[in-house]
Design an enzyme around this catalytic site. Structure first.
Site, PDB file in Angstrom:
ATOM      1  N   LYS A  79     -15.671   7.454   1.225  1.00  0.00           N
ATOM      2  CA  LYS A  79     -15.180   6.214   0.631  1.00  0.00           C
ATOM      3  C   LYS A  79     -15.137   5.094   1.667  1.00  0.00           C
ATOM      4  CE  LYS A  79     -11.248   4.510  -2.135  1.00  0.00           C
ATOM      5  NZ  LYS A  79      -9.961   4.904  -2.762  1.00  0.00           N
ATOM      6  N   SER A 149      -9.460   4.204  -7.408  1.00  0.00           N
ATOM      7  CA  SER A 149     -10.369   3.344  -6.676  1.00  0.00           C
ATOM      8  C   SER A 149     -11.512   4.086  -6.005  1.00  0.00           C
ATOM      9  CB  SER A 149      -9.576   2.583  -5.604  1.00  0.00           C
ATOM     10  OG  SER A 149      -8.980   3.499  -4.699  1.00  0.00           O
ATOM     11  N   SER A 173      -5.983   7.511  -7.298  1.00  0.00           N
ATOM     12  CA  SER A 173      -7.344   7.038  -7.062  1.00  0.00           C
ATOM     13  C   SER A 173      -8.366   8.100  -6.693  1.00  0.00           C
ATOM     14  CB  SER A 173      -7.334   5.958  -5.971  1.00  0.00           C
ATOM     15  OG  SER A 173      -6.714   4.796  -6.453  1.00  0.00           O
TER      16      SER A 173
END
Length: 463
Positions: A79, A149, A173
């Site tokens: 990420k 996210s 997330s």
């Protein structure tokens, strides 16, 4: 089956037995990225040359007898909040457009030591402050949201563009996009996985964890990530362990808590039906179902936002005042709202969290795990802002998605999301298992047992 379709566990077994080379696996995944990335947009950047060089090095070491373990030669996505030396960490924002990491984060360093091969950085909702990751498309339906996210990481794994990936989880997330894309997501106990070198959203709620295709895959990654790092003030001194579940499916004696409140309120009928079927399967495997009352439900949302909003604003204080125009509108509004929150509200949220942790600890003496929906609805259409429930109640999409996942962030307990089927539109449904702090092995055992006996019609994969 092509190499990019293999689970981490299957790929690792093939590499260890010399039936598959890391180079072959990486080439297959990079080809899959070239094919699927234009329509899914999971990656900010793909480090193809670096990836191939690392794969060749892994193949050479393994051939020379220097096999490091099950992650050696396995391609992964990271990420875009997580520092990797020499690669930009933009956090999905123009604010960080010129940032390049000089050193590895703790988790990146540990995965590199284990021999994992970086594919690139995956998209995040800007600074992880959202639940949709708007620049990325759902792996099952490109007209739907990816979840956030860590949307890029979940989509990459679901679409065969990474064998596993790292995400972060402040209010759900990791688990939300995992559920919406039909993969496994694990939010560990708060402090179990160090966050040094990871861009923060809310330091008292942030977690780092794996997204993978199977529960066993997630366990293998967690074993490499966990362990103390003094550079993270919240890092626990608990030593890392072998989290890999055994092959058994007998859950006799295990107590599974089934919430009678909160987790099944305002939930889509197909989601509730799929999760309850999955819970019945746990019972068929020998588990005993116990109804539980979720404590302090009226304070959950207020506590989550009461902690997250002021902490996020404090982190962004300097850039919010100097370059506010570089933030996306939705994120800037939240950050500016944090400047208006009274200190007393933040302190009350901290008190509420303390009471909630104590109440959950008491509840978890009655059961070994709690089973519930991960999110109350499957992936909504891109651009959709609200969900209307059967009783006419209208709820914001982000509020809906965070509602069932945030209790694990507030209390710090581990939570594992596993796929349990699809709705009539073919969209994945996730069930989350929650347990006592540092009892990841129990969650993984239960999730693995379910997975091994999962009905065939639930095992479809994203195209």
């Amino acid at each position: 089956m092509q190499p990019h379709e293999l689970s981490l566990t299957a790929a690792a077994d093939a590499i260890r037995a010399r039936r598959l080379s890391p180079v072959e696996l990486v080439d297959s995944v990079l080809e899959r990225i070239a094919q699927a990335e234009p329509r899914l947009r999971a990656y900010v950047t793909v480090t193809a040359e670096r990836t191939r060089t690392a794969a060749r090095a892994a193949a050479h070491d393994i051939a020379a007898g220097r096999y490091r373990g099950p992650l050696h030669g396995i391609p992964m996505g990271v990420k875009d909040l997580i520092d990797v030396a020499g690669v930009a960490t933009t956090a999905g924002s123009r604010v960080r457009g010129d940032h390049s990491a000089q050193t590895d984060s703790t988790v990146a360093a540990r995965l590199a030591e284990a021999g994992a091969v970086l594919l690139g950085k995956t998209h995040t909702h800007e600074f992880a402050y959202g639940l949709t990751t708007p620049q990325t498309h759902n792996a099952w339906d490109t007209g739907r949201v990816a979840g956030g996210s860590s949307g890029g990481s979940a989509v990459a794994v679901a679409a065969g563009m990474a064998t596993f990936a790292l995400g972060t989880d402040t209010g759900g997330s990791i688990r939300v996009p995992a559920a919406l894309n039909g993969v496994v997501g694990l939010k560990p106990t708060y402090g179990l996985v160090p966050r040094h070198g990871v861009t923060s959203l809310s330091w008292s709620l942030d977690h780092v964890g794996p997204i993978a295709r199977t529960v066993e895959d997630a366990a293998l990654v967690l074993a490499a990530l966990a362990g103390h790092d003094p550079r993270d003030p919240a890092s626990l001194t608990t030593p890392a362990t072998d989290y890999r579940p055994d092959a058994g499916t007998d859950l006799t004696g295990l107590r599974v808590g089934v919430p009678r409140t909160y987790y099944f309120d305002q939930v889509a009928p197909e989601v509730e039906a799929a999760v309850r079927r999955a819970i019945d399967r746990l019972q068929a495997l020998g588990a005993r179902l116990v109804e539980v009352e979720i404590p302090m439900t009226r304070y959950i949302q207020a506590t989550q936002w009461g902690l997250m909003v002021p902490e996020a604003t404090a982190y962004h204080e300097a850039t919010l005042r100097t370059v506010p125009e570089l933030y996306q509108d939705d994120v800037r509004v939240l950050l500016e709202a944090g400047e208006l929150m009274p200190a007393g509200d933040y302190l009350r949220a901290q008190r509420s969290r303390t009471l909630m942790r104590q109440a959950w600890a008491r509840m978890l003496t009655e059961v070994d795990v709690i089973a519930a929906p991960t999110v109350p609805a499957t992936a909504v259409r891109a651009g959709q802002e609200t969900i209307t429930w059967a009783d006419g109640t209208v709820e914001g999409v982000s509020d809906a998605y965070v509602r069932l996942s945030s209790p694990a962030n507030i209390t710090g307990v581990p939570s594992l999301s596993v796929p349990v089927g699809h709705d009539t539109a073919g969209l994945p449904i996730g069930m989350q298992l929650l347990g006592r702090p540092l009892q990841e092995s129990v969650l993984l055992r239960v999730g693995h047992a379910y997975e091994q006996t999962q009905p065939a019609h639930e095992l479809a994969h994203a195209a």
